[in-house]
Design a protein around this motif. Structure first.
Motif, PDB file in Angstrom:
ATOM      1  N   VAL A  25       0.834  -1.202   0.000  1.00 50.81           N
ATOM      2  CA  VAL A  25       0.000   0.000   0.000  1.00 50.81           C
ATOM      3  C   VAL A  25       0.873   1.259   0.000  1.00 50.81           C
ATOM      4  CG1 VAL A  25      -1.647   1.341   1.381  1.00 50.81           C
ATOM      5  CG2 VAL A  25      -1.988  -1.118   1.078  1.00 50.81           C
ATOM      6  N   SER A  26       1.937   1.264   0.777  1.00 53.96           N
ATOM      7  CA  SER A  26       2.812   2.444   0.842  1.00 53.96           C
ATOM      8  C   SER A  26       3.567   2.654  -0.466  1.00 53.96           C
ATOM      9  CB  SER A  26       3.800   2.300   2.001  1.00 53.96           C
ATOM     10  OG  SER A  26       3.136   2.190   3.226  1.00 53.96           O
ATOM     11  N   LEU A  27       4.071   1.568  -1.053  1.00 56.23           N
ATOM     12  CA  LEU A  27       4.839   1.689  -2.292  1.00 56.23           C
ATOM     13  C   LEU A  27       3.955   2.175  -3.441  1.00 56.23           C
ATOM     14  CD1 LEU A  27       7.575   1.287  -3.648  1.00 56.23           C
ATOM     15  CD2 LEU A  27       6.921  -1.079  -4.134  1.00 56.23           C
ATOM     16  N   ILE A 128      -4.445  -1.553  -6.950  1.00 54.62           N
ATOM     17  CA  ILE A 128      -3.606  -2.287  -6.000  1.00 54.62           C
ATOM     18  C   ILE A 128      -3.538  -1.536  -4.670  1.00 54.62           C
ATOM     19  CG2 ILE A 128      -1.269  -3.124  -5.536  1.00 54.62           C
ATOM     20  CD1 ILE A 128      -0.902  -3.473  -8.545  1.00 54.62           C
ATOM     21  N   HIS A 129      -3.376  -0.231  -4.745  1.00 50.86           N
ATOM     22  CA  HIS A 129      -3.268   0.593  -3.545  1.00 50.86           C
ATOM     23  C   HIS A 129      -4.532   0.497  -2.689  1.00 50.86           C
ATOM     24  CE1 HIS A 129      -1.965   3.916  -1.017  1.00 50.86           C
ATOM     25  NE2 HIS A 129      -3.128   4.519  -1.219  1.00 50.86           N
ATOM     26  N   MET A 130      -5.687   0.499  -3.326  1.00 54.54           N
ATOM     27  CA  MET A 130      -6.944   0.523  -2.587  1.00 54.54           C
ATOM     28  C   MET A 130      -7.470  -0.868  -2.245  1.00 54.54           C
ATOM     29  SD  MET A 130      -8.942   3.596  -4.594  1.00 54.54           S
ATOM     30  CE  MET A 130     -10.372   3.448  -3.526  1.00 54.54           C
ATOM     31  N   HIS A 131      -7.261  -1.829  -3.155  1.00 58.18           N
ATOM     32  CA  HIS A 131      -7.906  -3.137  -2.980  1.00 58.18           C
ATOM     33  C   HIS A 131      -6.968  -4.331  -3.090  1.00 58.18           C
ATOM     34  CE1 HIS A 131     -11.378  -0.611  -4.671  1.00 58.18           C
ATOM     35  NE2 HIS A 131     -11.631  -0.781  -3.390  1.00 58.18           N
ATOM     36  N   LEU A 132      -5.688  -4.104  -3.403  1.00 57.39           N
ATOM     37  CA  LEU A 132      -4.739  -5.210  -3.589  1.00 57.39           C
ATOM     38  C   LEU A 132      -5.237  -6.216  -4.633  1.00 57.39           C
ATOM     39  CD1 LEU A 132      -3.760  -5.955   0.136  1.00 57.39           C
ATOM     40  CD2 LEU A 132      -2.536  -4.548  -1.519  1.00 57.39           C
ATOM     41  N   LEU A 133      -6.028  -5.740  -5.594  1.00 57.57           N
ATOM     42  CA  LEU A 133      -6.621  -6.566  -6.647  1.00 57.57           C
ATOM     43  C   LEU A 133      -7.564  -7.636  -6.084  1.00 57.57           C
ATOM     44  CD1 LEU A 133      -3.551  -7.052  -9.039  1.00 57.57           C
ATOM     45  CD2 LEU A 133      -5.336  -5.300  -9.122  1.00 57.57           C
ATOM     46  N   LEU A 134      -8.032  -7.435  -4.871  1.00 54.85           N
ATOM     47  CA  LEU A 134      -8.983  -8.343  -4.234  1.00 54.85           C
ATOM     48  C   LEU A 134     -10.401  -7.827  -4.439  1.00 54.85           C
ATOM     49  CD1 LEU A 134      -7.134  -8.837  -0.822  1.00 54.85           C
ATOM     50  CD2 LEU A 134      -7.229 -10.481  -2.714  1.00 54.85           C
TER      51      LEU A 134
END
Length: 378
Positions: A25-27, A128-134
């Protein structure tokens, strides 16, 4: 067990549990900070030459954007005017569910570029930042839980960092670059973690506020001393029993003209979908392009185009202004380009903390294992 030892245990195990989420999330957050600046350099269709003529109306932009997409209703689109020197956009979802963003010249209505956001780099980074592709329902728990733990880690980290004796203070504020690499890694974790803690807390909390909007409500009430202004709690209601006369011109054009007249100094105008006529049509105007803090809000009758409600930035309470500021705080742009640099650097430091922390833990773990055989030999 002392408070500091309890903090140490919490910091260790919660850090190991949330480390991967915090790192990703940070990256991705660091990458996303400069997305508008990078896209302005790499996507020429985002800028246009300023002309003396007035921009064309939203209905013309909608017609041009949907020309290659028959069957998509104009009432489902989002239209945005970004300012005099920027292209306007029409956003919609096509028949196969793909999010499409069409860039148009706001002075001529000519299509400049069509973008499928599913394959766009920064859209993927944001996802990816918000949902990690989940799936979103799962991501709210995984990402929200990881970031919530990170907030707790910032406090336990400060407890562990706090020097016991005066002679330790200088050591806590500086990195001993000439020492062995394990000591340098330890200092990177502690010293950089201390310097980034306050800004990291702002970034983490503002992210949680976007993920869980209800978390922001107590803060807004606290800033407003528990008494929100009446206009902040008003809900636009539509009387469906009252007959309304349809206007001859397209509703988006009415909305645009009204918003432009009432907020003449605002650069950016966002028009929401007009829908099926069961809900109000909304419009938001922003003082500065790509900045979402200084905002006026409008609600219109979906049939007659009558202005139902207004919320001007100048009349909003301090708590609501703080709520409007949340996104610009999260990416650092509330303080301009310098604020973005700070958000970028702090995000990188936050991404490094799980890595350096894991190395510290692994080194201590192996050190303990090596001591045990020696003691047995003795």
């Amino acid at each position: 067990m002392t408070f500091k030892k309890i903090s140490g245990k919490l910091h260790l195990w919660l850090g190991l549990a949330s480390g991967l989420v915090v790192f990703v999330v940070s990256l991705t957050g660091a990458i996303f900070v400069f997305q508008d600046d990078i896209r302005d350099l790499t996507e020429p269709w985002r800028k246009v030459e300023v002309q003396a003529t007035a921009p064309v109306l939203p209905s013309q932009l909608q017609a041009a954007a949907l020309a290659k997409h028959p069957g998509i209703g104009a009432e489902t689109t989002w239209v945005t005017y970004f300012g005099p020197e920027r292209a306007a956009t029409v956003f919609f979802t096509d028949k196969v569910g793909a999010p499409i963003q069409v860039y148009l010249n706001p002075y001529t209505g000519r299509v400049l570029h069509e973008l499928d956001l599913r394959t766009h780099f920064f859209t993927i980074v944001q996802e990816i930042h918000m949902h990690l592709l989940l799936p979103e329902a799962v991501a709210k728990w995984v990402v929200g839980g990881g970031v919530s733990i990170f907030v707790l880690l910032l406090f336990t980290g400060l407890v562990l960092w706090w020097p016991k004796r005066k002679q330790e203070r200088k050591q806590r504020f500086t990195i001993k670059w000439g020492a062995r690499w394990r000591r340098v890694n330890y200092d990177l974790h502690n010293v950089l973690g201390f310097y980034a803690a306050s800004i990291g807390l702002v970034l983490a909390l503002s992210g949680l506020f976007m993920l869980y909007p209800w978390l922001l409500e107590p803060l807004v009430l606290a800033v407003d001393s528990g008494q929100p202004a009446p206009q902040e709690i008003m809900k636009t209601k539509l009387d469906t029993l009252q007959p309304a006369t349809a206007v001859p011109q397209p509703l988006p054009d009415i909305v645009y003209r009204t918003a432009r007249r009432l907020s003449p100094e605002h650069e950016m105008i966002l028009l929401g979908p007009t829908g099926t006529g069961q809900d109000p049509a909304f419009c938001w105007t922003y003082q500065k392009a790509l900045h979402y803090y200084h905002r006026d809000e409008y609600a219109f009758h979906p049939v007659s185009g009558q202005l139902l409600e207004t919320r001007f930035h100048a009349t909003k309470s301090a708590g609501t202004k703080l709520s409007d500021m949340n996104y610009d705080l999260h990416v650092g742009q509330i303080l301009g380009f310098g604020g973005k640099i700070v958000a970028f650097l702090v995000s990188l430091i936050c991404a490094s903390l799980p890595v350096t922390g894991t190395i510290v833990w692994w080194g201590r773990r192996n050190k303990t294992r090596k001591k045990q055989p020696r003691l047995q030999a003795v």
